[in-house]
Motif scaffolding. Structure first.
Motif, PDB file in Angstrom:
ATOM      1  N   GLY A 123       0.787  -1.228   0.000  1.00 26.37           N
ATOM      2  CA  GLY A 123       0.000   0.000   0.000  1.00 26.37           C
ATOM      3  C   GLY A 123       0.824   1.287   0.000  1.00 26.37           C
ATOM      4  N   GLY A 124       2.144   1.180  -0.175  1.00 24.91           N
ATOM      5  CA  GLY A 124       2.990   2.375  -0.153  1.00 24.91           C
ATOM      6  C   GLY A 124       3.162   3.026  -1.512  1.00 24.91           C
ATOM      7  N   VAL A 125       2.749   2.311  -2.560  1.00 27.17           N
ATOM      8  CA  VAL A 125       2.787   2.866  -3.920  1.00 27.17           C
ATOM      9  C   VAL A 125       1.422   2.617  -4.548  1.00 27.17           C
ATOM     10  CG1 VAL A 125       3.765   2.566  -6.240  1.00 27.17           C
ATOM     11  CG2 VAL A 125       5.282   2.652  -4.255  1.00 27.17           C
ATOM     12  N   ARG A 126       0.916   3.621  -5.273  1.00 29.28           N
ATOM     13  CA  ARG A 126      -0.415   3.498  -5.879  1.00 29.28           C
ATOM     14  C   ARG A 126      -0.485   2.272  -6.793  1.00 29.28           C
ATOM     15  NH1 ARG A 126       0.352   8.784  -7.361  1.00 29.28           N
ATOM     16  NH2 ARG A 126       0.189   8.183  -9.542  1.00 29.28           N
ATOM     17  N   PRO A 127      -1.593   1.549  -6.766  1.00 26.98           N
ATOM     18  CA  PRO A 127      -1.679   0.312  -7.559  1.00 26.98           C
ATOM     19  C   PRO A 127      -1.657   0.556  -9.067  1.00 26.98           C
ATOM     20  CG  PRO A 127      -3.774   0.778  -6.449  1.00 26.98           C
ATOM     21  CD  PRO A 127      -2.780   1.759  -5.910  1.00 26.98           C
ATOM     22  N   ASP A 128      -2.019   1.768  -9.531  1.00 24.91           N
ATOM     23  CA  ASP A 128      -2.045   2.030 -10.971  1.00 24.91           C
ATOM     24  C   ASP A 128      -0.674   2.420 -11.523  1.00 24.91           C
ATOM     25  OD1 ASP A 128      -2.558   4.413  -9.302  1.00 24.91           O
ATOM     26  OD2 ASP A 128      -2.457   5.469 -11.213  1.00 24.91           O
ATOM     27  N   VAL A 129       0.336   2.543 -10.663  1.00 23.95           N
ATOM     28  CA  VAL A 129       1.667   2.953 -11.115  1.00 23.95           C
ATOM     29  C   VAL A 129       2.386   1.778 -11.790  1.00 23.95           C
ATOM     30  CG1 VAL A 129       3.982   3.497 -10.240  1.00 23.95           C
ATOM     31  CG2 VAL A 129       2.002   4.863  -9.501  1.00 23.95           C
ATOM     32  N   ASP A 130       3.020   2.042 -12.941  1.00 23.74           N
ATOM     33  CA  ASP A 130       3.836   1.037 -13.626  1.00 23.74           C
ATOM     34  C   ASP A 130       5.250   1.080 -13.025  1.00 23.74           C
ATOM     35  OD1 ASP A 130       5.589  -0.331 -15.307  1.00 23.74           O
ATOM     36  OD2 ASP A 130       4.601   0.330 -17.149  1.00 23.74           O
ATOM     37  N   PRO A 131       5.647   0.024 -12.306  1.00 28.94           N
ATOM     38  CA  PRO A 131       6.943   0.076 -11.610  1.00 28.94           C
ATOM     39  C   PRO A 131       8.131   0.259 -12.556  1.00 28.94           C
ATOM     40  CG  PRO A 131       5.657  -1.826 -10.878  1.00 28.94           C
ATOM     41  CD  PRO A 131       4.942  -1.240 -12.054  1.00 28.94           C
ATOM     42  N   ARG A 132       8.037  -0.282 -13.773  1.00 25.26           N
ATOM     43  CA  ARG A 132       9.172  -0.195 -14.700  1.00 25.26           C
ATOM     44  C   ARG A 132       9.409   1.250 -15.163  1.00 25.26           C
ATOM     45  NH1 ARG A 132      12.625   0.877 -17.005  1.00 25.26           N
ATOM     46  NH2 ARG A 132      14.066  -0.179 -18.422  1.00 25.26           N
ATOM     47  N   ILE A 133       8.328   2.045 -15.217  1.00 25.53           N
ATOM     48  CA  ILE A 133       8.503   3.465 -15.526  1.00 25.53           C
ATOM     49  C   ILE A 133       8.845   4.238 -14.254  1.00 25.53           C
ATOM     50  CG2 ILE A 133       7.350   5.564 -16.370  1.00 25.53           C
ATOM     51  CD1 ILE A 133       5.729   3.849 -18.268  1.00 25.53           C
ATOM     52  N   ALA A 134       8.178   3.886 -13.149  1.00 27.97           N
ATOM     53  CA  ALA A 134       8.352   4.649 -11.906  1.00 27.97           C
ATOM     54  C   ALA A 134       9.806   4.680 -11.445  1.00 27.97           C
ATOM     55  CB  ALA A 134       7.473   4.043 -10.812  1.00 27.97           C
ATOM     56  N   LEU A 135      10.499   3.559 -11.582  1.00 29.29           N
ATOM     57  CA  LEU A 135      11.892   3.509 -11.106  1.00 29.29           C
ATOM     58  C   LEU A 135      12.768   4.518 -11.838  1.00 29.29           C
ATOM     59  CD1 LEU A 135      14.066   1.901 -13.221  1.00 29.29           C
ATOM     60  CD2 LEU A 135      12.441   0.085 -12.765  1.00 29.29           C
ATOM     61  N   GLU A 136      12.392   4.858 -13.063  1.00 30.24           N
ATOM     62  CA  GLU A 136      13.224   5.776 -13.854  1.00 30.24           C
ATOM     63  C   GLU A 136      13.241   7.186 -13.257  1.00 30.24           C
ATOM     64  OE1 GLU A 136      12.554   5.405 -18.170  1.00 30.24           O
ATOM     65  OE2 GLU A 136      11.519   3.539 -17.742  1.00 30.24           O
ATOM     66  N   LEU A 137      12.241   7.515 -12.451  1.00 26.62           N
ATOM     67  CA  LEU A 137      12.201   8.857 -11.863  1.00 26.62           C
ATOM     68  C   LEU A 137      13.379   9.117 -10.929  1.00 26.62           C
ATOM     69  CD1 LEU A 137       9.281   8.748 -13.047  1.00 26.62           C
ATOM     70  CD2 LEU A 137       8.573  10.098 -11.080  1.00 26.62           C
ATOM     71  N   PHE A 138      13.915   8.049 -10.312  1.00 32.45           N
ATOM     72  CA  PHE A 138      15.089   8.280  -9.466  1.00 32.45           C
ATOM     73  C   PHE A 138      16.367   7.679 -10.038  1.00 32.45           C
ATOM     74  CE2 PHE A 138      11.943   5.433  -7.453  1.00 32.45           C
ATOM     75  CZ  PHE A 138      12.576   4.216  -7.530  1.00 32.45           C
ATOM     76  N   VAL A 139      16.247   6.649 -10.882  1.00 32.15           N
ATOM     77  CA  VAL A 139      17.450   6.024 -11.443  1.00 32.15           C
ATOM     78  C   VAL A 139      18.018   6.839 -12.619  1.00 32.15           C
ATOM     79  CG1 VAL A 139      18.282   4.013 -12.745  1.00 32.15           C
ATOM     80  CG2 VAL A 139      16.899   3.682 -10.683  1.00 32.15           C
ATOM     81  N   SER A 140      17.147   7.266 -13.527  1.00 30.05           N
ATOM     82  CA  SER A 140      17.643   7.941 -14.743  1.00 30.05           C
ATOM     83  C   SER A 140      18.313   9.285 -14.459  1.00 30.05           C
ATOM     84  CB  SER A 140      16.510   8.109 -15.751  1.00 30.05           C
ATOM     85  OG  SER A 140      16.023   6.847 -16.169  1.00 30.05           O
TER      86      SER A 140
END
Lengths: 219, 219
Positions: free
Chosen positions: A170-187
Motif C-alpha cells: 500500500g505504499g505505492v499506488r496500484p495504478d503505477v507502472d513500476p518499470r517506468i516509476a523507477l526511472e524517476l530516481f534512477v535515470s
C-alpha cells in the motif's frame, strides 16, 4: 550486482574446457581472469579507444589468439570483465544473490541502495570501464543492447521487484507502472553521471527519492 | 532550441571576416554553411567514427585547411552544425526565442514540450548527430562539457523557468528545487533514447509528467 558469470559468452571453447582435466580448467580460468584484469587496467589507464586486444594480450601474458578464441572483440572482453568485477564486489559485500532490502520503509530502502550506487559510480575502478562501455554502447548498437540486457536491465528489475512489494503493502499506488516509476530516481542519477550535467551525492539521490514518492505538486 | 549562433567558436578569423568586404563575408558564410551541412550529412550516412575532416571538406567542396581555420576538430564542426540545425528548426516553427508555454496548466505544458522532444529524438536528421555528439561527449570530456553547456543546459533552464512560474502560481511545492525536479521527467526520456533501455512515445512522457507531479505514493 545481479548476474551470474556468463560462460555462454565463451561458447564451445568453454564446453571443451569444462570437459578438460582439472589442471587445464584451472589454467584456462587463470588466463581468463588475467585477460579480464588486463582489460580493466588498460581502460582505466589509457581509455577505451587506445585499449587494443594486442595490448590486453601483452599485459595478461597471453597470445592475441587466446583472447580471440574466447571473445570476438575488446568490447566483449571488457563487458565480461566488468560483469565479473561487479560480481566480485557483491560477493565481497556478502550481497549475493543481490536484492534491494525490504525493511518496510520504501523511501529508506531506495535511498540506501541509491547511496551505494553513488559510491560505486564515484569509485574509479568501476567508473572507467562503466563509462567506456556506456559510451561504446551508444555507437555500437549490438554491444549497447548486450550492455543493457546483461548489466543494466537486471539491476532495474530489482527496483521493479521492490516497487511491486511496496504496491502490495500500500505504499505505492496500484495504478503505477513500476518499470517506468523507477526511472524517476534512477535515470537522473545515470544522466548526471554519464553526461556530467550535475554533481552526484547522497543528498541528491535522497532528494530524487523524496520527489518521486511524494510528487512535485502540493499534497 | 535556445542558443544564438556561436561566432566566438571561430575566433580571430571570424573577426577578420566581419571586417572584410560584404562579398567576402557572404562567401565565408556560404562556406561555413556548406561545411556544417556536409558534416551532418556524413554523420547520418557513415556514422561519427568514419566521418573525417577530409571527408567533410571533400563533400563541402572546400580545402581541409578552410575547416581547420575555423574549427579545431570534426567534433567542433559537428557541435556547431547541430546547434545551427536546431536554431533553424526553431525559426521554421516560429519558436524563437524559445520558451516553454505557460497556459496555467503545468501538466499540459510539460506534456506538450516533451511530446515535441520525442518527435525530435525520433527524427533521423536530429538523431544521428545528437547521438554521435552525446557518445563522443562521454569519452571526450571537453567536448562533453561544451555539449552540455551550449546545448543541453540552456534547454534544461527552460524547464527551471516554467517550474518556477508554477511555484509562484502554487502548482509546485515551494520547497522543491526546480533544477532537480525537471530531471524526474527529462532524464528518463534521455536515458531511454540514449541507451535504448526502452521505447519512447507520447504516452510514455505523459506518464512521466503525471508521476513526477503527483508522486508514486498514495495521496
Amino acid at each position: 550486482m545481479v548476474k551470474k558469470p556468463t560462460p555462454d559468452r565463451a561458447g564451445p571453447d568453454r564446453v571443451t574446457s569444462d570437459r578438460a582435466t582439472p589442471d587445464a580448467t584451472r589454467r584456462s580460468d587463470r588466463s581468463r581472469r588475467a585477460i579480464r584484469d588486463a582489460a580493466l587496467a588498460l581502460v582505466a589507464e589509457v581509455g577505451y579507444p587506445k585499449t587494443t586486444v594486442e595490448g590486453i594480450a601483452a599485459r595478461a601474458g597471453v597470445g592475441k589468439q587466446t583472447i580471440y578464441r574466447w571473445w570476438p572483440s575488446k568490447a566483449d572482453v571488457l563487458l565480461e570483465a566488468f560483469l565479473a568485477l561487479g560480481e566480485q564486489a557483491a560477493r565481497d559485500a556478502g550481497q549475493e544473490p543481490y536484492r534491494i532490502p525490504d525493511t518496510g520503509d520504501l523511501a529508506a530502502d531506495l535511498k540506501a541502495v541509491l547511496r551505494a550506487t553513488v559510491d560505486e559510480l564515484l569509485d574509479p575502478r568501476f567508473e572507467a570501464p562503466a563509462r567506456a562501455l556506456a559510451a561504446e554502447g551508444l555507437v555500437n548498437e549490438p554491444l549497447g543492447r548486450e550492455f543493457v540486457a546483461k548489466l543494466l536491465e537486471p539491476q532495474l528489475q530489482l527496483y521493479v521487484d521492490r516497487l511491486r512489494a511496496a504496491q502490495d503493502a500500500g505504499g505505492v499506488r496500484p495504478d503505477v507502472d513500476p518499470r517506468i516509476a523507477l526511472e524517476l530516481f534512477v535515470s537522473p542519477l545515470a544522466q548526471r553521471w554519464l553526461q556530467h550535467t550535475g554533481p552526484i551525492s547522497h543528498a541528491y539521490t535522497d532528494t530524487l527519492v523524496d520527489y518521486a514518492l511524494n510528487g512535485l505538486a502540493p499534497r
